[in-house]
Write an enzyme that holds these catalytic residues in place. Structure first.
Site, PDB file in Angstrom:
ATOM      1  N   ASP A 121    -128.321  34.012   2.423  1.00  4.56           N
ATOM      2  CA  ASP A 121    -129.239  33.896   3.415  1.00  4.56           C
ATOM      3  C   ASP A 121    -128.270  35.203   4.019  1.00  4.56           C
ATOM      4  OD1 ASP A 121    -130.545  31.864   3.745  1.00  4.56           O
ATOM      5  OD2 ASP A 121    -128.299  30.427   5.052  1.00  4.56           O
TER       6      ASP A 121
ATOM      7  N   GLU B  24    -119.182  25.474   6.436  1.00  2.00           N
ATOM      8  CA  GLU B  24    -119.984  26.806   5.977  1.00  2.00           C
ATOM      9  C   GLU B  24    -119.869  26.475   8.398  1.00  2.00           C
ATOM     10  OE1 GLU B  24    -122.986  28.189   8.250  1.00  2.00           O
ATOM     11  OE2 GLU B  24    -123.861  26.787   7.439  1.00  2.00           O
TER      12      GLU B  24
ATOM     13  N   ASP C 195    -123.262  22.504   4.118  1.00  2.00           N
ATOM     14  CA  ASP C 195    -123.853  23.190   4.754  1.00  2.00           C
ATOM     15  C   ASP C 195    -123.076  22.808   6.612  1.00  2.00           C
ATOM     16  OD1 ASP C 195    -126.008  25.329   4.721  1.00  2.00           O
ATOM     17  OD2 ASP C 195    -127.021  23.890   5.664  1.00  2.00           O
TER      18      ASP C 195
END
Length: 518
Positions: free
Chosen positions: A403, A350, A303
């Protein structure tokens, strides 16, 4: 510059993004029990090769799996009461009296209360377990002691001090003085053992699920947050590797610069890493975090990858992320050390957000697959490198992420949403998408699923909500907001065989299908 050897990345395949809490079940949220095993069978029916989940650590503020009090531990919410009953640790009659909780969304408070009550009952019964099982438990405690000992003591002290942050504990415990720590271990020995039992059960149930998935050719993909929470065992037991003052409080905090998700940026508030100290320890804290993730998953999404190059830092106490600035991250030195320590780099980068060439160079030097999100692919110049036909093979293409809005919600509702772009720009982007697809958009979710599956990327991942064709009500998270997130879940029967078979047919058509086990 010569590329670094990377771990073997997935061959051409596809998968579904669905967090465990989103699965059906009687106990307020999905878990590692029968519904997870049924979902593996459903993925196999749809010829999928991967199942991607969100972080499986305990949830924190706002019920977010990205803000955990312990980034090494498994969430007690994911421990299945049904499997505890199967193993003789809970009476089936007790389970019937304990449920069901509402099924339409994740009921975090109710689910936590119920899980804690049932887990404590199971722990009491475990005291009568046979010697072989007790030996397995002792072996687990010894093997995982590098993180488990701190985790269990931290959780026991949290309970003893009624949820107060560690910075408000007595000085001896706050500073981890040897005498205070030993006294606390003696005083709270049973509570410490209870939390070790919870982690033991999580680990047993996880390995059972992973074996079931492996047997059907479904590989699990994990997700590790870049930052950790200030009020966490991670910071309490590793203060030196974070930028804190003498009292343990934050001086600078993490955030995200203003972007297409949030016009004012995002103020996360996590403590920042002291990369100089981490480097002097050969990044030991991060190596252990990642090794723990790789004990659970074969492939892990990193992430907020961009922060390994540069991070947005904000003064502590600021009301907005707009006051932030960029500061350099560890860069290539970090990944060189990881490659030596781990023997490979089985990670997905990511790489979303405000990109600069140096971030792309860092990703590509270590041959990490980046992410392409189709909802971001149809604005601006068609030659800007965002269109699906430009997607490299070493990449993971998504219709959307946790998201994002769902594909249906994004396509139908975004013109009325707050945005830094004008309505005309959004309408033009939508028309560009329809021209590219050659459809009217009536089944926009299937159009985008097809587009992802036919892309050159080695791996295509589709959020479960898109397979089900859900609108904005199926959205998992809205960045920059603090309530109402992480609650979506589906009910038994809502994921139809027709949707699974259609996904399987498309997956086969575009050369991504798994070989079904005999």
């Amino acid at each position: 510059m010569k590329p670094v050897k990377a771990a073997q990345h997935p061959e051409r395949g596809s998968g579904v993004l669905a967090h465990l809490t989103s699965l059906p079940g009687r106990y307020g949220c999905g878990d590692l029990g029968p519904s997870a095993h049924r979902f593996v069978a459903q993925l196999s029916r749809a010829r999928q090769t991967h199942w991607q989940v969100l972080p499986v650590c305990p949830v924190g503020a706002g019920n977010a799996p990205y803000s955990s009090p312990s980034s090494f531990a498994g969430s007690p919410l994911l421990v299945s009461p049904d499997l505890l009953a199967r193993d003789g640790l809970l009476m089936p009659r007790r389970l019937r009296l304990s449920g069901p909780l509402p099924a339409g969304h994740v009921s975090y408070k109710a689910a936590m209360r119920m899980r804690d009550r049932l887990l404590r009952e199971a722990y009491a019964a475990f005291g009568q377990a046979d010697r072989t099982e007790q030996k397995h438990f002792a072996h687990f405690q010894s093997a995982q002691g590098s993180w488990l000992d701190d985790h269990t003591l931290f959780m026991a002290l949290r309970r003893a001090y009624r949820g107060k942050p560690w910075t408000a504990w007595p000085a001896g415990l706050r500073l981890r003085e040897e005498r205070a720590m030993k006294r606390a271990c003696d005083e709270h020995s049973d509570e410490i053992r209870y939390h070790a039992f919870v982690q033991y059960q999580f680990n047993r149930q996880w390995q059972q699920l992973r074996a079931a998935a492996d047997s059907k050719g479904v590989h699990l993909i994990g997700d590790i947050p870049f930052y950790v929470e200030h009020d966490s065992v991670d910071v309490w037991s590793n203060r030196a590797v974070f930028e804190l003052n003498r009292s343990g409080r934050k001086t600078l905090v993490a955030g995200v610069a203003p972007d297409h998700f949030a016009e004012g940026g995002q103020l996360w508030g996590n403590p920042l890493y002291n990369w100089n100290v981490l480097q002097s320890t050969s990044y030991d804290f991060w190596v252990k975090r990642l090794q723990r993730s790789l004990d659970l998953f074969g492939l892990v999404r990193l992430d907020h990858f961009i922060a390994f190059h540069r991070a947005w830092v904000v003064p502590a106490g600021a009301k907005s992320a707009k006051r932030g600035r960029y500061r350099a991250g560890p860069g290539a030195d970090f990944f060189l050390m990881l490659e030596r320590k781990l023997g490979g780099l089985p990670f997905i980068a990511e790489d979303l957000g405000i990109m600069v060439p140096e971030i792309e160079a860092l990703r590509d030097r270590f041959q990490l697959p980046g992410m392409r999100v189709l909802q971001f692919s149809f604005g601006g110049d068609p030659l800007n490198g965002s269109r699906p036909f430009t997607c490299p093979q070493n990449a993971v293409v998504y219709t959307g992420t946790h998201d994002n809005n769902t594909c249906v919600g994004w396509f139908r509702e975004r013109e009325g949403a707050a945005s830094t772009r004008s309505r005309a720009q959004i309408a033009a982007e939508k028309q560009t998408l329809l021209r590219y697809l050659g459809t009217c958009g009536k089944e926009i979710h299937w159009d985008l699923i097809r587009l992802a599956l036919m892309s050159p990327a080695n791996l295509a991942i589709v959020p479960l909500q898109d397979v089900m064709g859900l609108g904005a009500a199926g959205r998992m998270n809205r960045p920059g907001t603090k309530t109402g997130n992480w609650e979506w879940r589906f009910q038994e029967g809502e994921l139809t065989d027709a949707a699974l078979d259609r996904l399987g047919e498309l997956t086969t058509t575009y050369g991504r299908a798994s070989e079904r086990p005999a």
